[in-house]
Design an enzyme around this catalytic site. Sequence first.
Site, short mmCIF file in Angstrom:
data_model
loop_
_atom_site.label_atom_id
_atom_site.label_comp_id
_atom_site.label_asym_id
_atom_site.label_seq_id
_atom_site.Cartn_x
_atom_site.Cartn_y
_atom_site.Cartn_z
N ARG A 115 50.30 2.49 -7.91
CA ARG A 115 51.27 3.16 -8.77
C ARG A 115 52.06 4.20 -7.99
NH1 ARG A 115 47.35 6.54 -13.01
NH2 ARG A 115 46.30 7.73 -11.39
N GLY B 160 38.56 9.98 -8.94
CA GLY B 160 37.28 9.26 -8.83
C GLY B 160 37.46 7.82 -8.40
N ASP C 217 48.25 8.23 -16.39
CA ASP C 217 46.90 7.72 -16.65
C ASP C 217 46.82 6.94 -17.96
OD1 ASP C 217 46.04 8.66 -14.27
OD2 ASP C 217 44.46 9.95 -15.05
N ASP D 208 43.35 16.85 -17.46
CA ASP D 208 43.40 16.16 -16.16
C ASP D 208 44.31 14.93 -16.23
OD1 ASP D 208 41.05 15.46 -17.88
OD2 ASP D 208 40.85 13.80 -16.47
N ARG E 84 48.33 17.45 -11.63
CA ARG E 84 48.05 17.54 -13.07
C ARG E 84 47.85 18.99 -13.50
NH1 ARG E 84 45.20 12.40 -13.41
NH2 ARG E 84 45.94 11.30 -11.57
P1 AMP Z 1 40.33 9.33 -17.22
O1 AMP Z 1 40.19 10.22 -18.40
O2 AMP Z 1 40.05 7.88 -17.51
O3 AMP Z 1 41.67 9.47 -16.57
O4 AMP Z 1 39.20 9.72 -16.13
C1 AMP Z 1 38.48 10.91 -16.12
C2 AMP Z 1 37.81 11.09 -14.76
O5 AMP Z 1 36.85 10.07 -14.53
C3 AMP Z 1 38.75 11.07 -13.58
O6 AMP Z 1 38.31 12.03 -12.66
C4 AMP Z 1 38.60 9.66 -13.04
O7 AMP Z 1 38.90 9.58 -11.68
C5 AMP Z 1 37.12 9.40 -13.31
N1 AMP Z 1 36.82 7.97 -13.46
C6 AMP Z 1 37.13 7.18 -14.52
N2 AMP Z 1 36.67 5.93 -14.32
C7 AMP Z 1 36.06 5.91 -13.11
C8 AMP Z 1 35.37 4.92 -12.35
N3 AMP Z 1 35.22 3.67 -12.77
N4 AMP Z 1 34.88 5.29 -11.14
C9 AMP Z 1 35.01 6.55 -10.69
N5 AMP Z 1 35.62 7.53 -11.36
C10 AMP Z 1 36.14 7.22 -12.57
MG MG Z 2 42.63 10.48 -15.53
#
Ligand code: AMP
Ligand code: MG
Length: 490
Positions: free
Chosen positions: A177, A94, A266, A256, A184
């Site tokens: 990174r 995202g 992450d 994920d 994943r």
């Molecule tokens: P995470 O658990 O933080 O690794 O993120 C879960 C999902 O939310 C992943 O698909 C990320 O890419 C998406 N995500 C988290 N924060 C953002 C953001 N600010 N903008 C877009 N996608 C996000």
């Molecule tokens: Mg993530």
Amino acid sequence: MTISCLADLATDNTFAALPADFYTRLSPRPLQAPRLLHANAAAAELIGLPPSVLATPQFLAVCSGAAPLPGGDTLSAVYSGHQFGVWAGQLGDGRAHLLGEVQGPAGNWELQLKGAGRTPYSRMGDGRAVLRSSVREYLAGEAMHGLGIPTTRALALVVSDEPVARETMETAAVVTRMAPSFVRFGSFEHWGLNDRPELLRILADYVIGKFYPECREAPGEHGPLLALLEAVTRRTARLMADWQTVGFCHGVMNTDNMSILGLTLDYGPYGFMDAFQTDHICNHTDAQGRYAWNRQPSAGLWNLYRLAGALHALIPDTDALRGVLDGYEPEFADAFGKRMATKLGMAQWQEGDESLVDDLLRLMHANRADFTLSFRRLSDAVRGAQQGFLDLFIDRPAAQAWLQRLLARHASEDRATAERAAAMDRTNPRYVLRNHLAELAIRSAQEGDASEIDTLLMLLADPCTDRPGFERYANLPPDWAAGIEVSCSS
Ligand code: AMP
Ligand code: MG
């Protein structure tokens, strides 16, 4: 070949060579008026980049999303996942852009931007990352690496004054990174649970061929896939043992965020524990404590069950899948025992040592003793200076009694005290990335000052070595540290 600019890097974009179903090609949205706050020479070396290149405008342009990586193929990958125990369906990068795969002197590395704008997988998100969480991610990968724990690495941290709305207004940053792969568990679930076995097969073949070539030889129709699951199971079990033995909490162990290579991946609301609490929750958002410290090993296994569930689309034999996962617990116990034996100064893990470890953890929990110092100060106790260790416990008689048991156990081995204590000091870190240290580095970074990041990277690269003059980085946290709250918001 000597590398004098990014265009000299050799690339081989193998993930981008997969079918287009796996990703979307796109350009990042560059940060406005970007500044390179920090570049990591140690990670740069992995891809043969000399420090001179890190200072070039081109490096800043690539790491801020303004220019593509020469020879790269920019894309965002799709994946799915289980979040906090619930199937979340499609997720994906995202706010991550894979720039390309670079052929380093000792292997290939994917370069990825985090925070460089929206993608088709952003859902409600803005595609940005704030400086605070970016500094934390930047430091964490290097801290883990210094501890010898498999992890993604950090190459560059670019900042800007661009505002980003979270609980309060903050500013944007982009971390570059690196990892051999960012695939994943959720990448497998994406095809396995969406009835696309042909794409699941392609992904599995890619991962096996590139990262687990030994699995190709496994006999039987499903031999290679089962061997892959077994290898991932082993790596995940060992990773959990690594985390447990340094007091690390990941915070968001959703599928994920689980690397198919067994890397720590992450970094969000993670934490290295100060005062030990067995059910410590580092993620303020995780009210139920699903990913509390003492639940991490079982969360790892739960996630492997989801991976096996995805592979079920190709392997109908559930008994075979379950049989492989049965290997997780013994692998974890073995890895945890070996690491703990080393930490406690034993040459070998033997019958009865488990209760020694359990009782220490129980004592540390009851006394809220500092995790890192409880282990580090044991070597002085072995040398005869017990005071420092005992000072960590309110119930000193109990701590003293436990110490006597440890010393008696040591006496059953034929090993010189100095050698034993030195071995303990080589494995129990003096410095860890405590929350308050990260916080101080964030505050300096917000003023444009990267010197704290520099200092922490220096200490954490070799965290077991005492550095005169840096004692305060090894101390107990100050009182204000208890007020630091980390949530998923990043
Ligand atoms: P995470 O658990 O933080 O690794 O993120 C879960 C999902 O939310 C992943 O698909 C990320 O890419 C998406 N995500 C988290 N924060 C953002 C953001 N600010 N903008 C877009 N996608 C996000
Ligand atoms: Mg993530």
